[in-house]
Scaffold this motif. Structure first.
Motif, PDB file in Angstrom:
ATOM      1  N   GLN A 145       3.860   5.905  -5.534  1.00 55.78           N
ATOM      2  CA  GLN A 145       3.803   5.952  -6.998  1.00 55.78           C
ATOM      3  C   GLN A 145       2.721   6.925  -7.468  1.00 55.78           C
ATOM      4  O   GLN A 145       2.893   7.639  -8.458  1.00 55.78           O
ATOM      5  CB  GLN A 145       3.556   4.540  -7.564  1.00 55.78           C
ATOM      6  CG  GLN A 145       4.767   3.641  -7.473  1.00 55.78           C
ATOM      7  CD  GLN A 145       4.450   2.221  -7.927  1.00 55.78           C
ATOM      8  OE1 GLN A 145       3.285   1.851  -8.111  1.00 55.78           O
ATOM      9  NE2 GLN A 145       5.514   1.440  -8.114  1.00 55.78           N
ATOM     10  N   GLN A 146       1.582   6.998  -6.762  1.00 57.64           N
ATOM     11  CA  GLN A 146       0.521   7.943  -7.135  1.00 57.64           C
ATOM     12  C   GLN A 146       0.998   9.383  -6.972  1.00 57.64           C
ATOM     13  O   GLN A 146       0.743  10.234  -7.811  1.00 57.64           O
ATOM     14  CB  GLN A 146      -0.720   7.716  -6.261  1.00 57.64           C
ATOM     15  CG  GLN A 146      -1.587   6.587  -6.707  1.00 57.64           C
ATOM     16  CD  GLN A 146      -2.796   6.397  -5.783  1.00 57.64           C
ATOM     17  OE1 GLN A 146      -2.883   7.018  -4.711  1.00 57.64           O
ATOM     18  NE2 GLN A 146      -3.724   5.559  -6.207  1.00 57.64           N
ATOM     19  N   ARG A 147       1.670   9.669  -5.859  1.00 59.98           N
ATOM     20  CA  ARG A 147       2.186  11.016  -5.643  1.00 59.98           C
ATOM     21  C   ARG A 147       3.189  11.384  -6.721  1.00 59.98           C
ATOM     22  O   ARG A 147       3.198  12.512  -7.211  1.00 59.98           O
ATOM     23  CB  ARG A 147       2.850  11.117  -4.275  1.00 59.98           C
ATOM     24  CG  ARG A 147       1.858  11.405  -3.179  1.00 59.98           C
ATOM     25  CD  ARG A 147       2.576  11.681  -1.909  1.00 59.98           C
ATOM     26  NE  ARG A 147       3.134  10.391  -1.487  1.00 59.98           N
ATOM     27  CZ  ARG A 147       3.539  10.116  -0.282  1.00 59.98           C
ATOM     28  NH1 ARG A 147       3.520  11.010   0.660  1.00 59.98           N
ATOM     29  NH2 ARG A 147       3.984   8.932   0.025  1.00 59.98           N
ATOM     30  N   GLU A 158       0.832  -1.201   0.000  1.00 61.93           N
ATOM     31  CA  GLU A 158       0.000   0.000   0.000  1.00 61.93           C
ATOM     32  C   GLU A 158       0.869   1.254   0.000  1.00 61.93           C
ATOM     33  O   GLU A 158       0.593   2.212  -0.721  1.00 61.93           O
ATOM     34  CB  GLU A 158      -0.924   0.001   1.222  1.00 61.93           C
ATOM     35  CG  GLU A 158      -2.031  -1.017   1.145  1.00 61.93           C
ATOM     36  CD  GLU A 158      -2.823  -1.128   2.450  1.00 61.93           C
ATOM     37  OE1 GLU A 158      -2.537  -0.382   3.419  1.00 61.93           O
ATOM     38  OE2 GLU A 158      -3.722  -1.988   2.501  1.00 61.93           O
ATOM     39  N   HIS A 159       1.912   1.241   0.789  1.00 63.06           N
ATOM     40  CA  HIS A 159       2.822   2.393   0.854  1.00 63.06           C
ATOM     41  C   HIS A 159       3.463   2.627  -0.511  1.00 63.06           C
ATOM     42  O   HIS A 159       3.544   3.777  -0.974  1.00 63.06           O
ATOM     43  CB  HIS A 159       3.886   2.161   1.926  1.00 63.06           C
ATOM     44  CG  HIS A 159       4.888   3.254   2.015  1.00 63.06           C
ATOM     45  ND1 HIS A 159       4.574   4.513   2.506  1.00 63.06           N
ATOM     46  CD2 HIS A 159       6.207   3.307   1.666  1.00 63.06           C
ATOM     47  CE1 HIS A 159       5.651   5.267   2.457  1.00 63.06           C
ATOM     48  NE2 HIS A 159       6.651   4.555   1.950  1.00 63.06           N
ATOM     49  N   LYS A 160       3.849   1.585  -1.154  1.00 62.00           N
ATOM     50  CA  LYS A 160       4.487   1.687  -2.479  1.00 62.00           C
ATOM     51  C   LYS A 160       3.509   2.282  -3.485  1.00 62.00           C
ATOM     52  O   LYS A 160       3.867   3.141  -4.299  1.00 62.00           O
ATOM     53  CB  LYS A 160       4.962   0.313  -2.938  1.00 62.00           C
ATOM     54  CG  LYS A 160       5.707   0.327  -4.239  1.00 62.00           C
ATOM     55  CD  LYS A 160       6.187  -1.070  -4.580  1.00 62.00           C
ATOM     56  CE  LYS A 160       6.894  -1.076  -5.907  1.00 62.00           C
ATOM     57  NZ  LYS A 160       7.332  -2.416  -6.308  1.00 62.00           N
ATOM     58  N   ALA A 161       2.251   1.869  -3.420  1.00 57.70           N
ATOM     59  CA  ALA A 161       1.237   2.376  -4.353  1.00 57.70           C
ATOM     60  C   ALA A 161       0.998   3.873  -4.133  1.00 57.70           C
ATOM     61  O   ALA A 161       0.876   4.654  -5.088  1.00 57.70           O
ATOM     62  CB  ALA A 161      -0.058   1.595  -4.182  1.00 57.70           C
ATOM     63  N   LYS A 162       0.949   4.323  -2.851  1.00 57.17           N
ATOM     64  CA  LYS A 162       0.755   5.741  -2.546  1.00 57.17           C
ATOM     65  C   LYS A 162       1.923   6.572  -3.080  1.00 57.17           C
ATOM     66  O   LYS A 162       1.720   7.654  -3.647  1.00 57.17           O
ATOM     67  CB  LYS A 162       0.621   5.944  -1.038  1.00 57.17           C
ATOM     68  CG  LYS A 162      -0.697   5.493  -0.476  1.00 57.17           C
ATOM     69  CD  LYS A 162      -0.717   5.714   1.034  1.00 57.17           C
ATOM     70  CE  LYS A 162      -1.979   5.131   1.645  1.00 57.17           C
ATOM     71  NZ  LYS A 162      -1.986   5.285   3.104  1.00 57.17           N
ATOM     72  N   ALA A 207       3.294  10.290  -9.734  1.00 56.45           N
ATOM     73  CA  ALA A 207       2.603  10.445 -11.010  1.00 56.45           C
ATOM     74  C   ALA A 207       1.846  11.771 -11.052  1.00 56.45           C
ATOM     75  O   ALA A 207       1.694  12.385 -12.108  1.00 56.45           O
ATOM     76  CB  ALA A 207       1.649   9.293 -11.231  1.00 56.45           C
ATOM     77  N   GLY A 208       1.356  12.259  -9.889  1.00 53.59           N
ATOM     78  CA  GLY A 208       0.594  13.495  -9.831  1.00 53.59           C
ATOM     79  C   GLY A 208       1.464  14.726  -9.979  1.00 53.59           C
ATOM     80  O   GLY A 208       0.988  15.801 -10.321  1.00 53.59           O
ATOM     81  N   ARG A 209       2.656  14.665  -9.743  1.00 52.63           N
ATOM     82  CA  ARG A 209       3.549  15.815  -9.867  1.00 52.63           C
ATOM     83  C   ARG A 209       3.807  16.124 -11.318  1.00 52.63           C
ATOM     84  O   ARG A 209       3.868  15.237 -12.156  1.00 52.63           O
ATOM     85  CB  ARG A 209       4.875  15.548  -9.189  1.00 52.63           C
ATOM     86  CG  ARG A 209       4.763  15.462  -7.712  1.00 52.63           C
ATOM     87  CD  ARG A 209       6.156  15.355  -7.138  1.00 52.63           C
ATOM     88  NE  ARG A 209       6.076  15.054  -5.730  1.00 52.63           N
ATOM     89  CZ  ARG A 209       6.948  14.400  -5.049  1.00 52.63           C
ATOM     90  NH1 ARG A 209       8.019  13.927  -5.643  1.00 52.63           N
ATOM     91  NH2 ARG A 209       6.799  14.193  -3.767  1.00 52.63           N
TER      92      ARG A 209
END
Length: 202
Positions: free
Chosen positions: A186-188, A180-184, A190-192
């Protein structure tokens, strides 16, 4: 002088008969004897030659003395040849004996090397068998250990043993938290917005 010649002939026959039994010392003594006899013959010839000069038929007398001298010296020469042959046979016999001893030594060394090689090979084979047997025993123990469920021998061991199910559950929770930590993250990322590097000044 005739007696001297007969003695030389007898000595030659004796030397020929006993030639095989003589040692190198005897051969050397025989050579000295032959040389002494040769000097005696030469001295006798010189005396006869001198006596011939006092006679009327000098040439005939000297020819007879020379013939006698030649006969005696040829007998001595035969004795020398016999001694040379004897020495040659002795040297050849010694050489053959040396060669036989050397061949026997080489055979002995080869047999020793072969027996050492056989013994060393037997030791290597034994070590290999021992190693294979111990590896087989270790594999059998490992297989037996893997097949047998863990069963405590007494209550104290059961108390001291960790709870396997509890450990498995905790591990799975940690793995899930990490995913879950890894997925978060990666989302952050990608959002930058992608930042472009500054241009390099000229």
């Amino acid at each position: 002088m005739i007696q001297l010649a007969q003695w030389f002939l007898a000595a030659a026959a004796l030397a020929a008969g006993t030639a095989l039994a003589q040692s190198s010392e005897q051969v050397a003594a025989e050579r000295q004897r032959i040389e002494a006899e040769r000097r005696t013959i030469e001295q006798a010839f010189a005396a006869e030659q001198k006596a011939c000069y006092g006679k009327f038929a000098v040439t005939g007398c000297i020819d007879k003395a020379r013939a006698k001298r030649r006969e005696l010296l040829s007998d001595l020469r035969r004795q020398e040849i016999s001694l040379n042959d004897l020495e040659r046979r002795q040297r050849a016999g010694e050489r053959l004996q040396q060669l036989d001893e050397k061949a026997a030594e080489q055979r002995r060394r080869a047999e020793e090397a072969q027996s050492r090689g056989v013994a060393e090979q037997a030791e290597r084979d034994q070590r290999a068998q021992d190693k294979a047997a111990s590896a087989e025993e270790a594999a059998r123990r490992a297989q037996k250990k893997a097949a047998d469920p863990v069963q405590p021998r007494d209550a104290r061991e059961a108390r001291d043993m960790p709870d396997v199910e509890e450990n498995r559950r905790r591990h799975e929770e940690r793995v899930q938290d990490a995913q879950e930590h890894k997925a978060k993250v990666q989302q952050r990322a990608a959002g930058r917005k992608e930042v472009k590097p500054l241009p390099v000044p000229p």
